[in-house]
Design an enzyme around this catalytic site. Structure first.
Site, PDB file in Angstrom:
ATOM      1  N   LYS A  44       0.863  -1.187   0.000  1.00  0.00           N
ATOM      2  CA  LYS A  44       0.000   0.000   0.000  1.00  0.00           C
ATOM      3  C   LYS A  44       0.890   1.225   0.000  1.00  0.00           C
ATOM      4  O   LYS A  44       2.017   1.174   0.493  1.00  0.00           O
ATOM      5  CB  LYS A  44      -0.879   0.026   1.262  1.00  0.00           C
TER       6      LYS A  44
HETATM    7  N1  GLU Z   1      -7.297  -0.019  -3.286  1.00  0.00           N
HETATM    8  C1  GLU Z   1      -8.043  -1.211  -3.553  1.00  0.00           C
HETATM    9  C2  GLU Z   1      -8.069  -2.116  -2.336  1.00  0.00           C
HETATM   10  O1  GLU Z   1      -7.890  -1.684  -1.219  1.00  0.00           O
HETATM   11  C3  GLU Z   1      -7.582  -1.903  -4.824  1.00  0.00           C
HETATM   12  C4  GLU Z   1      -6.142  -2.318  -4.832  1.00  0.00           C
HETATM   13  C5  GLU Z   1      -5.653  -2.798  -6.195  1.00  0.00           C
HETATM   14  O2  GLU Z   1      -6.443  -2.834  -7.126  1.00  0.00           O
HETATM   15  O3  GLU Z   1      -4.462  -3.127  -6.272  1.00  0.00           O
HETATM   16  O4  GLU Z   1      -8.326  -3.294  -2.431  1.00  0.00           O
END
Ligand code: GLU
Length: 416
Positions: free
Chosen positions: A108
């Protein structure tokens, strides 16, 4: 780890992880390896505002685990994007990708900034500076970012362009891109679609039908607005939705397509005919069958858990329920569909986008949606099987499946 209401978000995720590791019979040393993030980067993100003023923000990328595949996870631009929060969300991505069996790990990133007052020009510069700062850490086979809170397809387009200027053509370095730059059909609505697929599986298990089921949704951003529209089209009665300003309520059900048009035209949920105006947080305490928190983390906690009247909570947001509240909800028989299952639709279609980019091929929207449904239904059924076999909650079951998969991959690599 002792259960207290005041845990930092990473401790909170690890509370779930540790319980699952015990159920899955993972050794203490394995537990320590799986828990610890692989790598964390903190960077300076300076930006010159349009008025000439120089501001400096802190950006992060946390890579949690890559034993099952490249690190994967979104980028958020939000004031709350501190290292503990990003670390927690990175670990949640590890468990989420493992649960839906995507060949990815977890990561993240984010910048601790409120970009709402920023012009498009300022947002573009902020994004490009952040990409330059983290570019050596990411890549199509190492770490693949995506959108999250307050980032969208346009931000991913600038992200891609900056990365490619530094490294040459690499469409698979980021997902959630606009269609014209290699994005996937169905990606924008994918998280909301996944939430409604999870809801459908849950109410089927309870013997409920969509038309007899009332829903309140917190948040009208990408996840909440799509969940609301798809629920409405599937025949559910969406009686309340909220954003950071207001909650609109109508006991007879809201025409969500018209509400979405109203909000696009007026920039606010206020003033939509036939709805009562309530305070934003009232959305959590309405007499509904289903509550979908689809905004911030930790919105259901020790102080307000007792006021939640819904029998089912589907976690559209990441980590919307504190562990303390989660235990209290379980005690009084509320079904909580955990984030790593309920909101996995976004990263699942991110995976489809990445596959299409790697193959230089485009799928149809119907193919994307069918494959998304199949994967999420399979994951849901697997979770329900573990719930039945072990007599545990959906969250415990989801973490057990995920932890077992990551532990197996790590052991096979010889890391444990
Ligand atoms: N931000 C989204 C999540 O928390 C998608 C992450 C992604 O597509 O890599 O799952």
């Amino acid at each position: 780890m002792e259960l207290t209401e005041h845990m930092d978000p990473f401790e909170a995720v690890n509370h779930y992880f540790t319980r699952a590791a015990r159920i899955a019979d993972v050794s203490a040393s394995t537990e320590a390896v799986l828990k610890t993030p692989y790598r964390e980067l903190r960077v300076e993100v300076p930006i010159r505002r349009d008025n000439g003023q120089l501001e400096v923000y802190l950006g992060y990328r946390v890579q949690h685990d890559n034993s099952r595949g490249p690190f994967k996870g979104g980028i958020r631009f939000h004031k709350s994007a501190a290292i503990e929060e990003i670390r927690a969300l990175a670990s949640l991505m590890t468990w989420k990708t493992a649960l839906v069996d995507l060949p990815f790990g977890g990561a993240k990133g984010g910048i601790a900034v409120d970009t709402r007052p920023f012009s498009a020009n300022e947002l573009e510069h902020l994004t490009r500076t952040y990409v330059r700062q983290i570019s050596r850490m990411i890549g199509p086979t190492t770490d693949i970012p995506a959108p999250d809170m307050y980032t969208n397809a346009q931000v991913m387009a600038w992200f891609l362009d900056e990365y490619e200027q530094l490294n040459g053509r690499a469409p698979a370095v980021v997902t959630g891109k606009p269609l014209a730059l290699g994005g996937s059909p169905g990606r924008i609505e994918a998280t909301g679609r996944g939430v409604i697929i999870a809801l459908g599986e849950t109410i089927r298990g309870l013997g409920w039908s969509p038309d007899g089921t009332t829903i309140a949704i917190q948040g009208f951003g990408n996840v909440g607005s799509w969940a609301a529209q798809l629920a409405h089209r599937a025949g559910y009665k969406v009686v309340a939705v909220s954003d950071s300003e207001v909650c609109v309520y109508c006991g007879g059900g809201i025409d969500i397509d018209s509400l979405a048009e109203h909000r696009a035209a007026n920039g606010s949920l206020k003033g939509f005919s036939g709805t009562e105006l309530l305070e934003p947080d009232d959305v959590l305490m309405l007499p509904v069958d289903v509550l979908i928190p689809a905004a911030l983390g930790e919105v259901i906690h020790a102080e307000n858990e007792g006021e939640v009247l819904a029998e089912v909570i589907v976690e559209g947001a990441n980590h919307p329920v504190t562990p303390w509240a989660d235990a209290a909800l379980a005690d009084r028989g509320v079904t909580v569909v955990p984030d790593i299952l309920a909101n996995a639709g976004g990263v699942t279609v991110s995976y489809f986008e990445w596959v299409q980019n790697m193959q230089h091929f485009r799928w149809t929207e119907a193919q994307v949606n069918d494959r998304l449904t199949q994967r999420l239904v399979d994951a849901h059924q697997h979770v329900m099987k573990v719930v039945e076999d072990r007599g545990c909650t959906l969250r415990e079951a989801a973490f057990v499946i995920a932890v077992e998969r990551v532990a197996e991959a790590s052991a096979l690599r010889g890391m444990l």
